[in-house]
Scaffold this motif. Structure first.
Motif, PDB file in Angstrom:
ATOM      1  N   THR A   1      18.435  19.593  19.196  1.00 43.26           N
ATOM      2  CA  THR A   1      19.473  19.415  18.176  1.00 43.26           C
ATOM      3  C   THR A   1      20.404  18.266  18.544  1.00 43.26           C
ATOM      4  O   THR A   1      20.926  18.215  19.670  1.00 43.26           O
ATOM      5  CB  THR A   1      20.317  20.703  18.040  1.00 43.26           C
ATOM      6  OG1 THR A   1      19.475  21.805  17.713  1.00 43.26           O
ATOM      7  CG2 THR A   1      21.368  20.544  16.956  1.00 43.26           C
TER       8      THR A   1
ATOM      9  N   ASN B   1      18.275  17.315  13.318  1.00 45.30           N
ATOM     10  CA  ASN B   1      17.041  17.337  14.125  1.00 45.30           C
ATOM     11  C   ASN B   1      16.818  15.919  14.646  1.00 45.30           C
ATOM     12  O   ASN B   1      16.555  15.009  13.852  1.00 45.30           O
ATOM     13  CB  ASN B   1      15.864  17.785  13.248  1.00 45.30           C
ATOM     14  CG  ASN B   1      14.564  17.846  14.024  1.00 45.30           C
ATOM     15  OD1 ASN B   1      14.452  17.333  15.137  1.00 45.30           O
ATOM     16  ND2 ASN B   1      13.556  18.473  13.422  1.00 45.30           N
TER      17      ASN B   1
ATOM     18  N   SER C   1      19.132  25.161   9.502  1.00 45.07           N
ATOM     19  CA  SER C   1      18.899  23.832   8.947  1.00 45.07           C
ATOM     20  C   SER C   1      18.511  23.969   7.480  1.00 45.07           C
ATOM     21  O   SER C   1      18.267  25.075   6.974  1.00 45.07           O
ATOM     22  CB  SER C   1      17.775  23.119   9.709  1.00 45.07           C
ATOM     23  OG  SER C   1      16.495  23.560   9.249  1.00 45.07           O
TER      24      SER C   1
END
Length: 238
Positions: A179, A43, A73
């Motif tokens: 991302t 992130n 994630s």
């Protein structure tokens, strides 16, 4: 993909990184059928949030990655969805190659003496790209290996199944949140070919088609619906 706005080719034994925006798409194409793409996700707004291979496999009841799967994630959100795949079997359990592995299989060849024909390994390639964002060895994680099918023999030992290799095989991702993508095109750690392979990979980037109610990735598992809900909560007010 709704559009292709940028195209580049990453030569074998290279590395690259970029920030993919939410709603964008990326298509990877193995041009020769000899490629492997090691990939990590972070992130970019919170680099502590990163791709979690165990949760990705566990929550979708699978050992392989292919169309319909989501890439999670470690905070239960979805970095990207696999919307299209002609290869059918991608690995995320074998890790990446290291310097000692490469030297044992193909000998020592460094950049100072061989220039671009040197034998780069996946782990060092990751470190070069991670350093650009203030990340290092402690920030690595289990990665994806696109275009690498792994099978087990009767004794449970894993090996690459090269019968799956095909020129022009492609896989397409739709990014569900911003991302940071870090990738290399170095050989898979289980690669057994006599010569160091150098498979070129084409990357197309563009706009993803909007998600519909019958979306394959949204509906392939009940857990994915909850993952998309976590993303929706994360994006409130954004």
């Amino acid at each position: 993909m709704k559009s292709i706005d940028y195209t580049t080719t990453i030569p074998g034994a290279s590395h690259w990184s970029f920030e993919a925006r939410r709603g964008s798409a990326m298509k990877l194409t193995d041009l020769s059928g000899a490629g492997n793409v090691g990939m990590l996700f972070y992130n970019p707004r919170n680099l502590l949030e990163r791709y979690n291979a165990p949760d990705t496999l566990k929550c979708q009841h699978t050992f392989k990655l292919t169309a319909g799967h989501c890439l999670y994630s470690d905070m239960g959100r979805i970095f990207a969805s696999i919307t299209q795949d002609t290869f059918g079997w991608h690995d995320t359990v074998s890790g990446t190659s290291h310097k000692t592995m490469v030297e044992k299989k193909w000998g020592q060849r460094d950049y100072q003496t061989q220039s671009n024909n040197w034998l780069q390994n996946g782990f060092d390639a990751f470190l070069v790209e991670l350093a650009k964002y203030g990340l290092g060895r402690a920030d690595t994680a289990a990665n994806i290996n696109w275009f690498s099918k792994v099978a087990t023999n009767d004794n449970g030992a894993m090996a690459l199944d090269t019968s799956a290799n095909q020129a022009s095989a492609s896989v397409e991702l739709r990014f569900e949140m911003d991302t940071l993508v870090v990738l290399h095109t170095c050989p898979h750690p289980l690669e057994a070919s006599a010569e160091y392979p150098r498979g070129d990979i084409r990357i197309d980037l563009g706009e993803a088609a909007p998600i519909q109610e019958d979306d394959l990735c949204l509906n392939s598992r009940p857990e994915n619906a909850r993952g998309f809900a976590n993303n929706a909560l994360y994006h409130i007010g954004v």
